[in-house]
Design an enzyme around this catalytic site. Structure first.
Site, short mmCIF file in Angstrom:
data_model
loop_
_atom_site.label_atom_id
_atom_site.label_comp_id
_atom_site.label_asym_id
_atom_site.label_seq_id
_atom_site.Cartn_x
_atom_site.Cartn_y
_atom_site.Cartn_z
N GLU A 1 -35.43 41.73 -42.55
CA GLU A 1 -34.07 41.23 -42.79
C GLU A 1 -33.81 40.83 -44.25
OE1 GLU A 1 -34.86 42.00 -39.50
OE2 GLU A 1 -32.84 41.32 -39.08
N TYR B 1 -35.80 38.97 -46.30
CA TYR B 1 -36.36 37.70 -46.78
C TYR B 1 -37.53 37.96 -47.77
CZ TYR B 1 -33.49 35.49 -43.20
OH TYR B 1 -32.44 35.06 -42.44
N GLN C 1 -19.91 35.09 -31.72
CA GLN C 1 -18.93 34.03 -31.98
C GLN C 1 -19.49 32.61 -31.87
OE1 GLN C 1 -15.60 36.62 -29.89
NE2 GLN C 1 -14.89 34.56 -30.16
P1 FAD Z 1 -5.84 34.39 -20.03
O1 FAD Z 1 -6.97 35.27 -20.29
O2 FAD Z 1 -4.55 34.72 -20.64
O3 FAD Z 1 -5.67 34.26 -18.45
C1 FAD Z 1 -4.59 33.62 -17.84
C2 FAD Z 1 -4.43 34.13 -16.43
O4 FAD Z 1 -3.49 33.33 -15.74
C3 FAD Z 1 -3.91 35.55 -16.36
O5 FAD Z 1 -4.80 36.37 -15.61
C4 FAD Z 1 -2.56 35.41 -15.67
O6 FAD Z 1 -2.27 36.51 -14.82
C5 FAD Z 1 -2.75 34.14 -14.87
N1 FAD Z 1 -1.52 33.44 -14.51
C6 FAD Z 1 -0.55 32.98 -15.36
N2 FAD Z 1 0.41 32.34 -14.66
C7 FAD Z 1 0.04 32.39 -13.36
C8 FAD Z 1 0.62 31.90 -12.18
N3 FAD Z 1 1.74 31.19 -12.17
N4 FAD Z 1 0.01 32.16 -11.01
C9 FAD Z 1 -1.14 32.86 -10.98
N5 FAD Z 1 -1.74 33.33 -12.09
C10 FAD Z 1 -1.16 33.09 -13.26
N6 FAD Z 1 -11.41 36.39 -27.48
C11 FAD Z 1 -12.61 36.27 -28.00
O7 FAD Z 1 -13.17 35.19 -27.94
N7 FAD Z 1 -13.28 37.32 -28.56
C12 FAD Z 1 -12.72 38.54 -28.63
O8 FAD Z 1 -13.33 39.46 -29.16
C13 FAD Z 1 -11.44 38.72 -28.10
N8 FAD Z 1 -10.83 39.91 -28.14
C14 FAD Z 1 -9.60 40.06 -27.61
C15 FAD Z 1 -8.99 41.30 -27.66
C16 FAD Z 1 -7.74 41.49 -27.12
C17 FAD Z 1 -7.11 42.84 -27.20
C18 FAD Z 1 -7.09 40.40 -26.48
C19 FAD Z 1 -5.74 40.59 -25.87
C20 FAD Z 1 -7.68 39.16 -26.44
C21 FAD Z 1 -8.93 38.97 -27.01
N9 FAD Z 1 -9.55 37.74 -27.02
C22 FAD Z 1 -10.80 37.60 -27.52
C23 FAD Z 1 -8.86 36.52 -26.56
C24 FAD Z 1 -9.31 36.09 -25.16
O9 FAD Z 1 -9.18 37.15 -24.27
C25 FAD Z 1 -8.47 34.90 -24.75
O10 FAD Z 1 -8.71 33.85 -25.65
C26 FAD Z 1 -8.82 34.43 -23.35
O11 FAD Z 1 -8.59 35.44 -22.42
C27 FAD Z 1 -7.98 33.21 -22.96
O12 FAD Z 1 -8.36 32.82 -21.69
P2 FAD Z 1 -7.41 32.01 -20.70
O13 FAD Z 1 -8.19 31.91 -19.45
O14 FAD Z 1 -6.95 30.79 -21.35
O15 FAD Z 1 -6.13 32.91 -20.51
P1 NAP Z 2 -3.91 35.27 -34.66
O1 NAP Z 2 -5.32 35.50 -35.00
O2 NAP Z 2 -3.34 33.92 -34.77
O3 NAP Z 2 -3.05 36.27 -35.57
C1 NAP Z 2 -1.68 36.34 -35.51
C2 NAP Z 2 -1.15 37.22 -36.63
O4 NAP Z 2 0.24 37.30 -36.51
C3 NAP Z 2 -1.46 36.71 -38.01
O5 NAP Z 2 -1.81 37.83 -38.81
C4 NAP Z 2 -0.15 36.08 -38.48
O6 NAP Z 2 -0.15 36.31 -39.86
C5 NAP Z 2 0.91 36.87 -37.71
N1 NAP Z 2 2.06 36.06 -37.32
C6 NAP Z 2 2.06 34.83 -36.78
N2 NAP Z 2 3.32 34.43 -36.51
C7 NAP Z 2 4.15 35.43 -36.87
C8 NAP Z 2 5.55 35.63 -36.84
N3 NAP Z 2 6.35 34.68 -36.38
N4 NAP Z 2 6.04 36.79 -37.30
C9 NAP Z 2 5.24 37.74 -37.79
N5 NAP Z 2 3.90 37.61 -37.85
C10 NAP Z 2 3.36 36.48 -37.39
O7 NAP Z 2 -3.63 35.74 -33.18
P2 NAP Z 2 -4.04 37.04 -32.37
O8 NAP Z 2 -4.34 38.18 -33.24
O9 NAP Z 2 -2.96 37.18 -31.37
O10 NAP Z 2 -5.34 36.62 -31.62
C11 NAP Z 2 -5.28 35.59 -30.64
C12 NAP Z 2 -6.62 34.96 -30.51
O11 NAP Z 2 -7.54 35.86 -29.88
C13 NAP Z 2 -7.18 34.63 -31.87
O12 NAP Z 2 -7.13 33.24 -32.10
C14 NAP Z 2 -8.58 35.13 -31.85
O13 NAP Z 2 -9.52 34.08 -31.98
C15 NAP Z 2 -8.77 35.78 -30.49
N6 NAP Z 2 -9.35 37.09 -30.75
C16 NAP Z 2 -10.57 37.14 -31.28
C17 NAP Z 2 -11.11 38.36 -31.58
C18 NAP Z 2 -12.49 38.45 -32.16
O14 NAP Z 2 -12.95 39.54 -32.45
N7 NAP Z 2 -13.19 37.38 -32.34
C19 NAP Z 2 -10.41 39.51 -31.35
C20 NAP Z 2 -9.15 39.42 -30.81
C21 NAP Z 2 -8.64 38.19 -30.54
P3 NAP Z 2 1.07 35.93 -40.83
O15 NAP Z 2 1.57 34.62 -40.35
O16 NAP Z 2 0.47 35.91 -42.19
O17 NAP Z 2 2.04 37.06 -40.68
FE1 SF4 Z 3 -24.01 35.20 -29.10
FE2 SF4 Z 3 -23.38 34.66 -26.58
FE3 SF4 Z 3 -21.81 36.28 -28.01
FE4 SF4 Z 3 -24.24 37.05 -27.16
S1 SF4 Z 3 -22.47 36.56 -25.89
S2 SF4 Z 3 -23.42 37.33 -29.19
S3 SF4 Z 3 -25.39 35.16 -27.36
S4 SF4 Z 3 -22.19 34.13 -28.40
#
Ligand code: FAD
Ligand code: NAP
Ligand code: SF4
Length: 672
Positions: A165, A167, A340
């Protein structure tokens, strides 16, 4: 027997390991403070109980100069031994074995006392190291040996000499970092004397039954790295010097090829270890992106290695081996290689944990104890927060009903899993599906919960995990059907044209960009295709194993935009953000900061950027502008006088990720 190769014993001569799983070294942050060693002991004990054959601690410095960071973990003085004994006693009490990794950071040391073979600063640290004198080199070898002797005194079953790595040991091995012309540099033979002397003198100082693992960088992935011939010569010399096992290391930390992130194909580097198999007789360990028993079994059955090393997968599931033994691999909580909560935390000087297992490194603090008062609990929303809360609460003995309006569990993970390189997210959904069923959670899918469902007194506690709603942006033309939300693309499969502008360059904007430019199937499912795209030379002809990267043409022309000034993606996670940025750059995605959105019409998206107006000639706009909490039920419940706990995105959407959602859900369940 399931997985006959994985679960076969391994005879090391003086010691026989019960199976082929090594828990690789992983810095947790707990090894840096004497006060945290009880927690460290509990962490390792839980993994020993889970059946892993041999574990390796996080890197422990053999001297102050070798520190990774100021006051990091060190074993160089007799009074350090007692704290390490806590770890070895706890592991041995569970029938496990543990080696201590001796890591000298060299020029990667994040402090002003760092040393290196030559005075050459690394591109990833601000400190310029001091060049070691010849006496200094001898003293450093002595430090390694002394640390190994103290490790033996502390009860460790062996040591791992960290020779990969990038080191200190790597720094001696190549001209890139070693400009010496004394006995420790000048040609390949003299450069490799440093590690060989460490192993030889360590073996002289300890008995044959004390395991010495040498972590050998088999692929440096940096320019002027070692040639394959030099690596083989070193492996043979290390074997002759008395190593018991050779572990594989891939890539220096300064390499610009990803080696462990989720978009790296599973088992992407076992072919390197396989090449070494023909060269040495001692057992070889292979590593990187091995996370499920079938992957490990295939690698071992194919003869690539004698053991597999996994670090993060055992953070994610301490019972990984036990579940493989019991033929219950479907119950494994799979590491999704997101970094993460583990590596990203370590880089932020925070204690490591795991996104899918918040108990990791918190074993003594986050206990899910059986409840004495069984309650009826409704959890609304089966996203990561709701699934974690429901399963943990039911495991404690509560009667839990989990509702979701969708026909499947997972919430937003169902969209995340569609992103090329995020295929591992399927595993989390598979895991929670089984975990919820095993815990006896009543699942009510296709049920949109309103106050009436919760108001009839059937539940003692209500948990709202209803997630988020995408933020809408408004500008002239934003109501045009060609302006889509990310859910239109990922959830509803709305057609997207050949030229696209993405509004918002957060995690989701980057993911959507990758979804739109990548040609299916995902390169993460094909090692050769992936290696070609990143410039990994699978013929091992070039020094460092580097070749020219050849990107595949993008599927679409994409602009990725944000309003704030600066480089899009600057706020992405530390250890993975650069991979996303490099991927999109290779796909010619144009990333613009400081953009004002003016209007959308038939000519495209009108923006103001770099102080001038321009028109991006796009067919579609996809809005990824962040999220707002979705919790209409909260107000309705309050009005009806029904108290509720709110978790995940429903609680706070800003900077929400699955790590926070799962952690919050689990912690709430521990208190219900
Ligand atoms: P959600 O996942 O939004 O789940 C909420 C659930 O509540 C839904 O299934 C919905 O149907 C249900 N619900 C809402 N209202 C009702 C109701 N009245 N009755 C019954 N059911 C209801 N996070 C990461 O940490 N790493 C990543 O790499 C990452 N990549 C992502 C990529 C994408 C494309 C997206 C969209 C998200 C990503 N995220 C990632 C974000 C992550 O998925 C969210 O932070 C996480 O899913 C939030 O979890 P939650 O349980 O709060 O909500
Ligand atoms: P986000 O990370 O908060 O990004 C939102 C983007 O939208 C920013 O680029 C912001 O930049 C822009 N934005 C915000 N308000 C706006 C407005 N009113 N008009 C136009 N642009 C606006 O949110 P996200 O991409 O939706 O992701 C949601 C969460 O999922 C994140 O917090 C992240 O942690 C998680 N996630 C994580 C991963 C991962 O790989 N770790 C991957 C996907 C999602 P400007 O304000 O500069 O325009
Ligand atoms: Fe690290 Fe857990 Fe993500 Fe695996 S799933 S990379 S152990 S945070």
């Amino acid at each position: 027997m399931p997985y006959p190769h994985l679960l076969a014993p391994l005879d090391l001569g003086h010691v026989t390991l019960p199976n082929r799983v090594l828990m690789g070294s992983m810095h947790t942050g707990l090894e840096d403070r004497a006060a945290d060693f009880d927690k460290l002991a509990a962490y390792f004990a839980e993994r020993a109980r889970g059946g892993v054959a041999l574990m390796v601690t996080g890197g422990i410095a053999p001297s102050i100069q070798g520190w990774l960071k100021p006051f990091g973990g060190r074993l160089s003085m007799p009074w350090h031994v007692a704290r390490h004994r806590k770890v070895t006693h706890a592991v041995h009490a569970e029938g496990g074995r543990i080696c201590m990794q001796i890591l000298h950071a060299g020029r990667y040391g994040y402090h002003p006392l760092s040393v290196a073979p030559s005075k050459i600063k690394s591109p990833i640290t601000p400190f310029t190291p001091r060049a070691l004198s010849s006496r200094g080199v001898e003293r450093t070898i002595g430090d390694f040996v002394r640390s190994a002797q103290l490790a033996r005194e502390a009860g460790y079953d062996g040591v791992e000499v960290m020779g990969s790595e990038g080191y200190l040991i790597n720094q001696f091995l190549v001209e890139r970092t070693n400009h010496r012309r004394d006995a420790w540099g000048g040609d390949a033979e003299r450069r490799m004397r440093f590690p060989v002397e460490i192993v030889r003198r360590t073996r002289e100082a300890v008995d044959r039954d004390f395991i010495i693992i040498y972590r050998l960088s088999m692929l440096d992935l940096v320019e002027q790295g070692q040639s394959w011939e030099e690596i083989v010569a070193l492996a043979k010399a290390v074997e002759a010097a008395g190593a018991s096992l050779i572990n594989t290391g891939i890539g220096w930390h300064e390499a610009r090829v990803p080696t462990i992130v989720t978009s790296v194909p599973r088992g992407a580097f076992s072919w390197v270890t396989r090449r070494m198999k023909q060269e040495v007789r001692i057992p070889l360990v292979t590593t990187n992106r091995i996370n499920m028993p079938e992957v490990a079994e295939r690698i071992l059955a194919g003869g690539d290695a004698d053991m597999v090393s996994m670090a993060r997968p055992l953070l994610a599931d301490p019972d990984w081996v036990r579940k493989a033994m019991d033929d219950r691999a479907s119950r494994i909580n799979t590491c999704i290689a997101c970094n993460q909560a583990c590596l990203d935390h370590v880089f932020q000087n925070r204690r490591a944990s795991c996104l899918v297992n918040p108990r990791a490194c918190h074993e003594t603090e986050l206990a899910l104890l059986p409840t004495m008062a069984r309650k009826r609990i409704a959890v609304v929303g089966a996203g990561p927060a709701g699934m974690a809360c429901a399963s943990a609460a039911a495991e404690r003995g509560h009667a839990v009903t989990l509702f979701d309006q969708a026909e499947r569990i997972g919430g937003q993970f169902n969209y995340a899993k569609r992103i090329p390189g995020k295929e591992e997210f399927h595993e989390t959904l598979r895991y929670f599906g089984h975990r919820l069923a095993d815990a006896g959670v009543t699942l009510r899918l296709g049920t949109c919960v309103d106050v009436a469902v919760l108001a009839d007194g059937s539940f003692d506690e209500v948990v709202l995990a209803t997630g988020i709603t995408p933020r809408r942006v408004t500008f002239p033309g934003s109501d045009d059907p060609r302006v889509l939300s990310y859910l239109d693309v990922l959830a509803r499969d709305r057609p997207v044209g050949a030229r696209v502008a993405i509004i918002g360059a957060g995690g989701i904007g980057f993911d959507v960009a990758e979804f739109l430019v990548e040609n299916p199937p995902s390169p993460s499912t094909d090692i050769e295709r992936w290696a070609h795209a990143w410039g990994v030379d699978m013929s091992l002809a070039a020094r460092g194993g580097l070749d020219a990267a050849v990107a595949e043409p993008p599927q679409r022309e994409v602009w990725l935009l944000q309003r704030s000034e600066g480089r899009p993606g600057a706020r992405l996670n530390k250890t993975t953000g650069w991979v996303h940025r490099a991927t999109l750059k290779a796909k010619q995605v144009r990333m613009l900061g400081g953009v004002a959105y003016e209007r959308f019409d038939d000519r495209g998206l009108h923006v103001h950027a770099d102080g001038k107006p321009s028109i991006l000639p796009v067919d579609n706009v996809v809005v990824c502008a962040g999220q707002e909490p979705f919790r209409p039920l909260a107000d309705a419940l309050r009005a009806a006088g029904i108290p509720a706990h709110i978790i995940g995105g429903a609680d706070v959407a800003a900077e929400l990720d699955a790590k926070r959602a799962i952690d919050q859900g689990t912690r709430l369940a521990a208190t219900l």
